[in-house]
Design a protein around this motif. Structure first.
Motif, PDB file in Angstrom:
ATOM      1  N   HIS A 151       0.784  -1.158   0.202  1.00  0.00           N
ATOM      2  CA  HIS A 151      -0.151  -0.076  -0.003  1.00  0.00           C
ATOM      3  C   HIS A 151       0.965   1.243   0.001  1.00  0.00           C
ATOM      4  N   GLU A 152       0.695   2.022  -1.017  1.00  0.00           N
ATOM      5  CA  GLU A 152       1.780   3.172  -1.350  1.00  0.00           C
ATOM      6  C   GLU A 152       1.099   4.491  -1.172  1.00  0.00           C
ATOM      7  N   HIS A 153       1.478   5.433  -0.517  1.00  0.00           N
ATOM      8  CA  HIS A 153       1.139   6.801  -0.548  1.00  0.00           C
ATOM      9  C   HIS A 153       1.691   7.805  -1.246  1.00  0.00           C
ATOM     10  N   LEU A 154       1.186   8.663  -2.164  1.00  0.00           N
ATOM     11  CA  LEU A 154       1.923   9.538  -3.023  1.00  0.00           C
ATOM     12  C   LEU A 154       2.266  10.598  -2.082  1.00  0.00           C
ATOM     13  N   ARG A 155       3.491  11.256  -2.386  1.00  0.00           N
ATOM     14  CA  ARG A 155       4.027  12.043  -1.809  1.00  0.00           C
ATOM     15  C   ARG A 155       4.521  13.375  -2.564  1.00  0.00           C
ATOM     16  N   LEU A 156       4.428  14.518  -2.494  1.00  0.00           N
ATOM     17  CA  LEU A 156       4.780  15.417  -3.610  1.00  0.00           C
ATOM     18  C   LEU A 156       6.296  15.731  -2.957  1.00  0.00           C
ATOM     19  N   GLY A 157       7.390  15.962  -3.879  1.00  0.00           N
ATOM     20  CA  GLY A 157       8.529  16.045  -3.502  1.00  0.00           C
ATOM     21  C   GLY A 157       9.469  15.196  -2.944  1.00  0.00           C
ATOM     22  N   HIS A 158       8.821  13.899  -2.706  1.00  0.00           N
ATOM     23  CA  HIS A 158       9.513  13.112  -2.011  1.00  0.00           C
ATOM     24  C   HIS A 158       9.376  11.525  -2.570  1.00  0.00           C
ATOM     25  N   ARG A 159      10.064  10.585  -2.337  1.00  0.00           N
ATOM     26  CA  ARG A 159       9.637   9.196  -2.853  1.00  0.00           C
ATOM     27  C   ARG A 159       8.299   8.794  -2.044  1.00  0.00           C
ATOM     28  N   PRO A 160       7.663   8.080  -2.587  1.00  0.00           N
ATOM     29  CA  PRO A 160       6.245   7.490  -1.790  1.00  0.00           C
ATOM     30  C   PRO A 160       6.471   6.780  -0.816  1.00  0.00           C
ATOM     31  N   VAL A 161       5.762   6.665   0.360  1.00  0.00           N
ATOM     32  CA  VAL A 161       5.884   5.868   1.156  1.00  0.00           C
ATOM     33  C   VAL A 161       4.616   4.809   1.118  1.00  0.00           C
ATOM     34  N   GLY A 162       5.618   3.375   1.445  1.00  0.00           N
ATOM     35  CA  GLY A 162       4.913   2.411   1.318  1.00  0.00           C
ATOM     36  C   GLY A 162       4.903   1.176   2.485  1.00  0.00           C
ATOM     37  N   THR A 163       3.843   0.413   2.469  1.00  0.00           N
ATOM     38  CA  THR A 163       3.917  -0.436   3.921  1.00  0.00           C
ATOM     39  C   THR A 163       3.025  -1.712   3.272  1.00  0.00           C
ATOM     40  N   ALA A 164       3.818  -2.865   3.602  1.00  0.00           N
ATOM     41  CA  ALA A 164       3.337  -4.346   3.352  1.00  0.00           C
ATOM     42  C   ALA A 164       2.352  -4.367   4.164  1.00  0.00           C
ATOM     43  N   VAL A 165       1.144  -4.787   3.595  1.00  0.00           N
ATOM     44  CA  VAL A 165      -0.149  -5.219   4.718  1.00  0.00           C
ATOM     45  C   VAL A 165      -0.411  -6.505   4.526  1.00  0.00           C
ATOM     46  N   PRO A 166       0.161  -7.472   5.613  1.00  0.00           N
ATOM     47  CA  PRO A 166      -0.166  -8.924   5.388  1.00  0.00           C
ATOM     48  C   PRO A 166      -1.686  -9.408   5.750  1.00  0.00           C
ATOM     49  N   ALA A 167      -1.888 -10.481   5.452  1.00  0.00           N
ATOM     50  CA  ALA A 167      -3.262 -11.193   5.692  1.00  0.00           C
ATOM     51  C   ALA A 167      -3.390 -11.012   7.216  1.00  0.00           C
ATOM     52  N   GLY A 168      -4.943 -10.490   7.387  1.00  0.00           N
ATOM     53  CA  GLY A 168      -5.376 -10.577   8.621  1.00  0.00           C
ATOM     54  C   GLY A 168      -5.202  -9.125   9.434  1.00  0.00           C
ATOM     55  N   LYS A 169      -4.840  -7.993   8.390  1.00  0.00           N
ATOM     56  CA  LYS A 169      -4.735  -6.585   8.703  1.00  0.00           C
ATOM     57  C   LYS A 169      -5.511  -5.910   7.915  1.00  0.00           C
ATOM     58  N   THR A 170      -5.664  -4.734   8.438  1.00  0.00           N
ATOM     59  CA  THR A 170      -6.755  -3.627   7.482  1.00  0.00           C
ATOM     60  C   THR A 170      -6.153  -2.361   7.403  1.00  0.00           C
ATOM     61  N   PHE A 171      -6.818  -1.585   6.451  1.00  0.00           N
ATOM     62  CA  PHE A 171      -6.372  -0.161   6.452  1.00  0.00           C
ATOM     63  C   PHE A 171      -7.477   0.665   5.950  1.00  0.00           C
ATOM     64  N   ARG A 172      -7.669   1.839   6.401  1.00  0.00           N
ATOM     65  CA  ARG A 172      -8.734   2.726   5.913  1.00  0.00           C
ATOM     66  C   ARG A 172      -8.274   3.843   5.203  1.00  0.00           C
ATOM     67  N   PHE A 173      -9.123   4.667   4.412  1.00  0.00           N
ATOM     68  CA  PHE A 173      -8.902   5.920   3.851  1.00  0.00           C
ATOM     69  C   PHE A 173     -10.517   6.828   3.901  1.00  0.00           C
ATOM     70  N   ASP A 174     -10.170   8.300   3.761  1.00  0.00           N
ATOM     71  CA  ASP A 174     -11.197   8.862   3.308  1.00  0.00           C
ATOM     72  C   ASP A 174     -10.958   9.505   1.931  1.00  0.00           C
ATOM     73  N   PRO A 175     -12.032  10.248   1.445  1.00  0.00           N
ATOM     74  CA  PRO A 175     -12.193  10.627   0.052  1.00  0.00           C
ATOM     75  C   PRO A 175     -10.884  11.626  -0.305  1.00  0.00           C
TER      76      PRO A 175
END
Length: 180
Positions: free
Chosen positions: A90-114
């Motif tokens: 799961h990668e997040h776009l960042r302006l002026g920097h490399r993206p930030v990424g996280t490996a999300v394994p089975a059994g885990k969740t994440f959420r986001f807003d609009p």
């Protein structure tokens, strides 16, 4: 006869926290989606588990390392994701920097807003991956992002039923060893 849903169909829009819980509940009951989910390396596939005017729930199969959404938003929808099997990067776009990424394994969740712009793809070498996504309001369109020939980031609107995939340059993908 259709299986019993592990949640009450909502009569209002749901928060990211509520969506994360619904994604987990549906993911933990594969009888709701597994038999109908196509498993092919040709493309990412999905099944619509439930949709009403306030909620859409999809199960998604990621069978190849090359399956990649590219950077995208969900227009006006919030979401919750549960990883059923495998691992999602799961990668997040960042302006002026490399993206930030996280490996999300089975059994885990994440959420986001609009307001969220992100990219999802299987963690390289993790094998077949399954995820369940809950969106409120239901996903009707997305914005796909890419660096175009002019060097600028552009948003390309697309309907939700169009396969999300990279449209143009996506920058350097993150890896397990990256640190923000």
């Amino acid at each position: 006869m259709s299986p019993q849903l592990p949640f009450e169909p909502p009569d209002r829009e749901l928060s990211p926290d509520e969506l994360e819980k619904i994604a987990r509940a549906v993911g933990e009951d594969p009888s709701l989606w597994e038999d109908e989910l196509r498993k092919t390396t040709a493309e990412r596939t999905y099944v619509d588990v439930f949709t009403n005017e306030h909620l859409g729930v999809w199960a998604i199969s990621w069978m190849a390392d090359e399956h990649d959404t590219g950077y995208h938003d969900h227009a006006r929808s919030s979401g919750g994701v549960y990883v059923v099997r495998g691992t999602i990067r799961h990668e997040h776009l960042r302006l002026g920097h490399r993206p930030v990424g996280t490996a999300v394994p089975a059994g885990k969740t994440f959420r986001f807003d609009p307001t969220f712009i992100h990219r999802m793809r299987p963690e390289p070498g993790a094998g077949p991956t399954r995820t369940v996504h809950a969106y409120s309001p239901p996903l009707t369109d997305t914005g796909q992002y890419a660096e175009c020939d002019d060097g600028l980031l552009h948003r390309h609107p697309s309907p939700a039923d169009e396969q999300l995939k990279p449209h143009g340059r996506q920058g350097t993908p993150t890896t397990a060893g990256d640190r923000p």
